[in-house]
Design a protein around this motif. Structure first.
Motif, PDB file in Angstrom:
ATOM      1  N   GLU A  64       0.836  -1.211   0.000  1.00 46.02           N
ATOM      2  CA  GLU A  64       0.000   0.000   0.000  1.00 46.02           C
ATOM      3  C   GLU A  64       0.867   1.256   0.000  1.00 46.02           C
ATOM      4  O   GLU A  64       0.568   2.225  -0.704  1.00 46.02           O
ATOM      5  N   ARG A  67       2.240   1.768  -3.421  1.00 44.23           N
ATOM      6  CA  ARG A  67       1.161   2.245  -4.301  1.00 44.23           C
ATOM      7  C   ARG A  67       0.929   3.746  -4.109  1.00 44.23           C
ATOM      8  O   ARG A  67       0.828   4.500  -5.078  1.00 44.23           O
ATOM      9  N   VAL A  68       0.883   4.192  -2.844  1.00 44.11           N
ATOM     10  CA  VAL A  68       0.669   5.622  -2.555  1.00 44.11           C
ATOM     11  C   VAL A  68       1.826   6.444  -3.105  1.00 44.11           C
ATOM     12  O   VAL A  68       1.613   7.492  -3.735  1.00 44.11           O
ATOM     13  N   SER A  81      -7.989   7.658  -4.355  1.00 44.91           N
ATOM     14  CA  SER A  81      -7.320   6.368  -4.165  1.00 44.91           C
ATOM     15  C   SER A  81      -6.227   6.480  -3.113  1.00 44.91           C
ATOM     16  O   SER A  81      -6.032   5.553  -2.304  1.00 44.91           O
ATOM     17  N   SER A  85      -6.034   4.365   0.345  1.00 42.74           N
ATOM     18  CA  SER A  85      -4.858   3.579   0.717  1.00 42.74           C
ATOM     19  C   SER A  85      -4.267   4.034   2.039  1.00 42.74           C
ATOM     20  O   SER A  85      -3.801   3.207   2.831  1.00 42.74           O
TER      21      SER A  85
END
Length: 114
Positions: A64, A67-68, A81, A85
């Motif tokens: 996560e 991803r961020v 999003s 997250s």
């Protein structure tokens, strides 16, 4: 003081194994006196279930975070999003903390509140 096997995990945690021998304090057939002593320690080549859960949540948290960071490098177009997250990361942090506290209680021999 009846004797049992002890299973020791790689992480240092342990659990009781099979019953091995009665002591001379127990006179009832098929019963143990309630006091457990270690007959043999059996090394287990893996972590305990609690440490496995912590590792799984840490891997999910790292994914996560990656991803961020990737979305933030892309200019912040994925604001919703990113927020979702970040909430997931906070939830995982809380779960990891609780599992860590449970692990500490087990190591100290306090037991759980359940």
């Amino acid at each position: 003081m009846c004797f049992f096997d002890q299973h020791r995990f790689v992480c240092g945690d342990w659990k009781w194994g099979h019953f091995r021998q009665h002591c001379n304090r127990e006179y009832r057939t098929g019963e143990t006196c309630g006091m457990k002593l270690i007959m043999t320690t059996v090394p287990v080549g893996q972590k305990c279930k609690l440490c496995e859960k912590i590792d799984t949540k840490m891997r999910r948290r790292a994914a996560e975070v990656d991803r961020v960071q990737r979305w933030q490098r892309d200019g912040g177009r994925f604001r919703a999003s990113i927020e979702k997250s970040v909430d997931i990361i906070k939830g995982l942090d809380a779960e990891i903390y609780e599992l860590g506290c449970e692990r500490t209680r087990r190591v100290q021999g306090i037991g759980s509140a359940h």
